[in-house]
Motif scaffolding. Structure first.
Motif, short mmCIF file in Angstrom:
data_model
loop_
_atom_site.label_atom_id
_atom_site.label_comp_id
_atom_site.label_asym_id
_atom_site.label_seq_id
_atom_site.Cartn_x
_atom_site.Cartn_y
_atom_site.Cartn_z
N MET A 7 0.82 -1.19 0.00
CA MET A 7 0.00 0.00 0.00
C MET A 7 0.86 1.25 0.00
N GLY A 8 2.08 1.14 0.44
CA GLY A 8 2.93 2.32 0.51
C GLY A 8 3.24 2.90 -0.85
N LEU A 9 3.40 2.03 -1.85
CA LEU A 9 3.70 2.50 -3.19
C LEU A 9 2.49 3.09 -3.90
N ALA A 10 1.29 2.64 -3.53
CA ALA A 10 0.07 3.12 -4.19
C ALA A 10 -0.23 4.57 -3.81
N SER A 11 0.16 5.01 -2.64
CA SER A 11 -0.15 6.39 -2.23
C SER A 11 0.87 7.39 -2.77
N GLN A 12 2.00 6.89 -3.26
CA GLN A 12 3.06 7.77 -3.73
C GLN A 12 2.61 8.68 -4.89
N PRO A 13 1.95 8.16 -5.94
CA PRO A 13 1.53 9.05 -7.03
C PRO A 13 0.56 10.14 -6.57
N MET A 14 -0.29 9.83 -5.63
CA MET A 14 -1.23 10.83 -5.15
C MET A 14 -0.50 11.97 -4.43
N LEU A 15 0.56 11.64 -3.70
CA LEU A 15 1.34 12.68 -3.03
C LEU A 15 2.02 13.59 -4.05
N VAL A 16 2.51 12.99 -5.12
CA VAL A 16 3.17 13.77 -6.17
C VAL A 16 2.18 14.71 -6.83
N VAL A 17 0.99 14.20 -7.14
CA VAL A 17 -0.04 15.03 -7.77
C VAL A 17 -0.43 16.17 -6.84
N LYS A 18 -0.60 15.87 -5.58
CA LYS A 18 -0.98 16.90 -4.60
C LYS A 18 0.12 17.97 -4.51
N TYR A 19 1.38 17.57 -4.53
CA TYR A 19 2.50 18.50 -4.48
C TYR A 19 2.51 19.40 -5.72
N HIS A 20 2.32 18.82 -6.89
CA HIS A 20 2.32 19.60 -8.13
C HIS A 20 1.14 20.55 -8.19
N ARG A 21 0.01 20.13 -7.68
CA ARG A 21 -1.16 21.01 -7.66
C ARG A 21 -0.87 22.25 -6.80
N GLY A 22 -0.15 22.06 -5.72
CA GLY A 22 0.23 23.19 -4.87
C GLY A 22 1.17 24.14 -5.59
N LEU A 23 2.05 23.60 -6.41
CA LEU A 23 2.96 24.45 -7.17
C LEU A 23 2.22 25.25 -8.23
N LEU A 24 1.22 24.66 -8.85
CA LEU A 24 0.47 25.36 -9.88
C LEU A 24 -0.24 26.59 -9.33
N ARG A 25 -0.71 26.52 -8.11
CA ARG A 25 -1.40 27.66 -7.52
C ARG A 25 -0.45 28.83 -7.28
N LYS A 26 0.84 28.53 -7.07
CA LYS A 26 1.81 29.59 -6.78
C LYS A 26 2.30 30.29 -8.04
N ARG A 27 2.09 29.71 -9.22
CA ARG A 27 2.59 30.29 -10.47
C ARG A 27 1.82 31.55 -10.83
N ARG A 28 2.53 32.49 -11.43
CA ARG A 28 1.87 33.71 -11.91
C ARG A 28 1.36 33.46 -13.31
N SER A 29 0.26 34.10 -13.65
CA SER A 29 -0.28 33.91 -14.98
C SER A 29 0.51 34.74 -15.98
N LEU A 30 0.35 34.42 -17.25
CA LEU A 30 1.04 35.14 -18.31
C LEU A 30 0.62 36.60 -18.32
N LYS A 31 -0.62 36.86 -18.03
CA LYS A 31 -1.13 38.23 -18.01
C LYS A 31 -0.42 39.05 -16.92
N GLU A 32 -0.24 38.47 -15.75
CA GLU A 32 0.45 39.18 -14.66
C GLU A 32 1.90 39.46 -15.02
N ILE A 33 2.57 38.50 -15.63
CA ILE A 33 3.96 38.68 -16.02
C ILE A 33 4.07 39.77 -17.08
N LYS A 34 3.15 39.73 -18.04
CA LYS A 34 3.16 40.72 -19.13
C LYS A 34 2.96 42.13 -18.57
N GLU A 35 2.03 42.29 -17.64
CA GLU A 35 1.76 43.60 -17.06
C GLU A 35 2.95 44.12 -16.27
#
Length: 91
Positions: A1-29
């Motif tokens: 069971m330890g290996l089955a939860s690993q992909p979910m942790l990775v997805v959760k981590y990446h989702r957190g990173l996506l929220r921190k990214r600035r949009s192209l519009k913000e960068i352009k401005e």
């Protein structure tokens, strides 16, 4: 069971990173001010200065072309010598 939860942790981590990214519009401005302030100013050249620069460029191109031809000739001679040496060794 330890290996089955690993992909979910990775997805959760990446989702957190996506929220921190600035949009192209913000960068352009944020860069709009820098682009508007940047104006290029070129020095006006006389026709004599233009001709002088043109002659330098042509002379440099001629030197580079001659150098390239010399190096090609040297490489060709080395190749011929290697082939001739291999021929002598085989026969």
């Amino acid at each position: 069971m330890g290996l089955a939860s690993q992909p979910m942790l990775v997805v959760k981590y990446h989702r957190g990173l996506l929220r921190k990214r600035r949009s192209l519009k913000e960068i352009k401005e944020s860069y709009i001010g820098y682009v508007n302030d940047a104006t290029l100013k070129f020095k006006e050249l006389t026709s004599f200065e233009q001709q002088k620069i043109r002659d330098k460029i042509i002379a440099r191109a001629k030197q580079e072309r001659f150098h390239d031809m010399k190096m090609s000739l040297v490489a060709f001679l080395i190749l011929v010598l290697l082939i001739f040496g291999a021929y002598l060794l085989l026969f």
